[in-house]
Design a protein around this motif. Structure first.
Motif, short mmCIF file in Angstrom:
data_model
loop_
_atom_site.label_atom_id
_atom_site.label_comp_id
_atom_site.label_asym_id
_atom_site.label_seq_id
_atom_site.Cartn_x
_atom_site.Cartn_y
_atom_site.Cartn_z
N ASP A 12 51.87 70.32 42.53
CA ASP A 12 52.18 69.00 43.09
C ASP A 12 52.83 68.08 42.05
O ASP A 12 53.81 67.38 42.35
N ARG A 13 52.32 68.10 40.83
CA ARG A 13 52.90 67.27 39.76
C ARG A 13 54.33 67.72 39.45
O ARG A 13 55.23 66.89 39.30
N GLU A 14 54.51 69.01 39.35
CA GLU A 14 55.84 69.54 39.04
C GLU A 14 56.81 69.25 40.18
O GLU A 14 57.97 68.89 39.95
N ASP A 16 56.69 66.72 42.30
CA ASP A 16 56.99 65.29 42.25
C ASP A 16 57.96 64.97 41.12
O ASP A 16 58.89 64.19 41.28
N ARG A 17 57.75 65.60 39.95
CA ARG A 17 58.65 65.38 38.82
C ARG A 17 60.07 65.85 39.14
O ARG A 17 61.04 65.14 38.89
N LEU A 18 60.16 67.04 39.71
CA LEU A 18 61.48 67.57 40.07
C LEU A 18 62.14 66.73 41.17
O LEU A 18 63.35 66.52 41.16
N SER A 19 61.36 66.25 42.11
CA SER A 19 61.91 65.38 43.17
C SER A 19 62.47 64.09 42.57
O SER A 19 63.55 63.64 42.97
N ARG A 20 61.73 63.50 41.62
CA ARG A 20 62.23 62.29 40.96
C ARG A 20 63.51 62.59 40.19
O ARG A 20 64.46 61.81 40.20
N GLU A 21 63.55 63.73 39.50
CA GLU A 21 64.73 64.11 38.72
C GLU A 21 65.93 64.35 39.64
O GLU A 21 67.05 63.90 39.35
N ILE A 22 65.71 64.99 40.76
CA ILE A 22 66.80 65.23 41.72
C ILE A 22 67.27 63.91 42.31
O ILE A 22 68.48 63.67 42.43
N THR A 23 66.34 63.05 42.66
CA THR A 23 66.71 61.74 43.21
C THR A 23 67.52 60.94 42.20
O THR A 23 68.55 60.34 42.54
N SER A 24 67.10 60.96 40.96
CA SER A 24 67.84 60.26 39.91
C SER A 24 69.23 60.85 39.75
O SER A 24 70.22 60.12 39.60
N GLY A 25 69.34 62.17 39.79
CA GLY A 25 70.64 62.83 39.68
C GLY A 25 71.57 62.46 40.82
O GLY A 25 72.76 62.20 40.61
N PHE A 26 71.03 62.40 42.04
CA PHE A 26 71.84 62.01 43.18
C PHE A 26 72.29 60.56 43.08
O PHE A 26 73.42 60.22 43.46
N GLU A 27 71.42 59.69 42.58
CA GLU A 27 71.81 58.29 42.41
C GLU A 27 72.94 58.16 41.38
O GLU A 27 73.88 57.40 41.58
#
Length: 96
Positions: A12-14, A16-27
């Motif tokens: 779950d932690r990993e 969430d971290r990857l989701s945040r990283e992907i979201t940041s990349g898309f932004e």
């Protein structure tokens, strides 16, 4: 509820971290794409402004280049208007 149920697992932690990283990349990608789009619009706007100038320079170039052998007309006298070498009429009157 126990302590284990409340703590997120490694997965779950990993996730969430990857989701945040992907979201940041898309932004970042969206921001860069918007900048690129604005620059392309500026370039296209500039090319429209310069079409008239380009046409003027093209006609100037063609005038200075002079006629090619294919473009030479037997009836057209040599010379450019305004240079003193241009002859208005080649026909001679019968009285001369």
């Amino acid at each position: 509820m126990s302590q284990a149920d409340e703590d997120p697992t490694f997965f779950d932690r990993e996730r969430d971290r990857l989701s945040r990283e992907i979201t940041s990349g898309f932004e970042e990608l969206l921001s860069s794409t918007n900048v690129l789009n604005r620059k392309l619009e500026e370039v296209l706007g500039m090319t429209k402004e310069y079409e008239t100038i380009a046409a003027l320079w093209q006609s100037f170039y063609q005038l200075m280049r002079g006629p090619t052998e294919d473009e030479v007309d037997e009836e057209q006298p040599p010379g450019l208007p305004g240079t003193g070498g241009h002859v208005v009429s080649m026909k001679q009157s019968k009285n001369s």
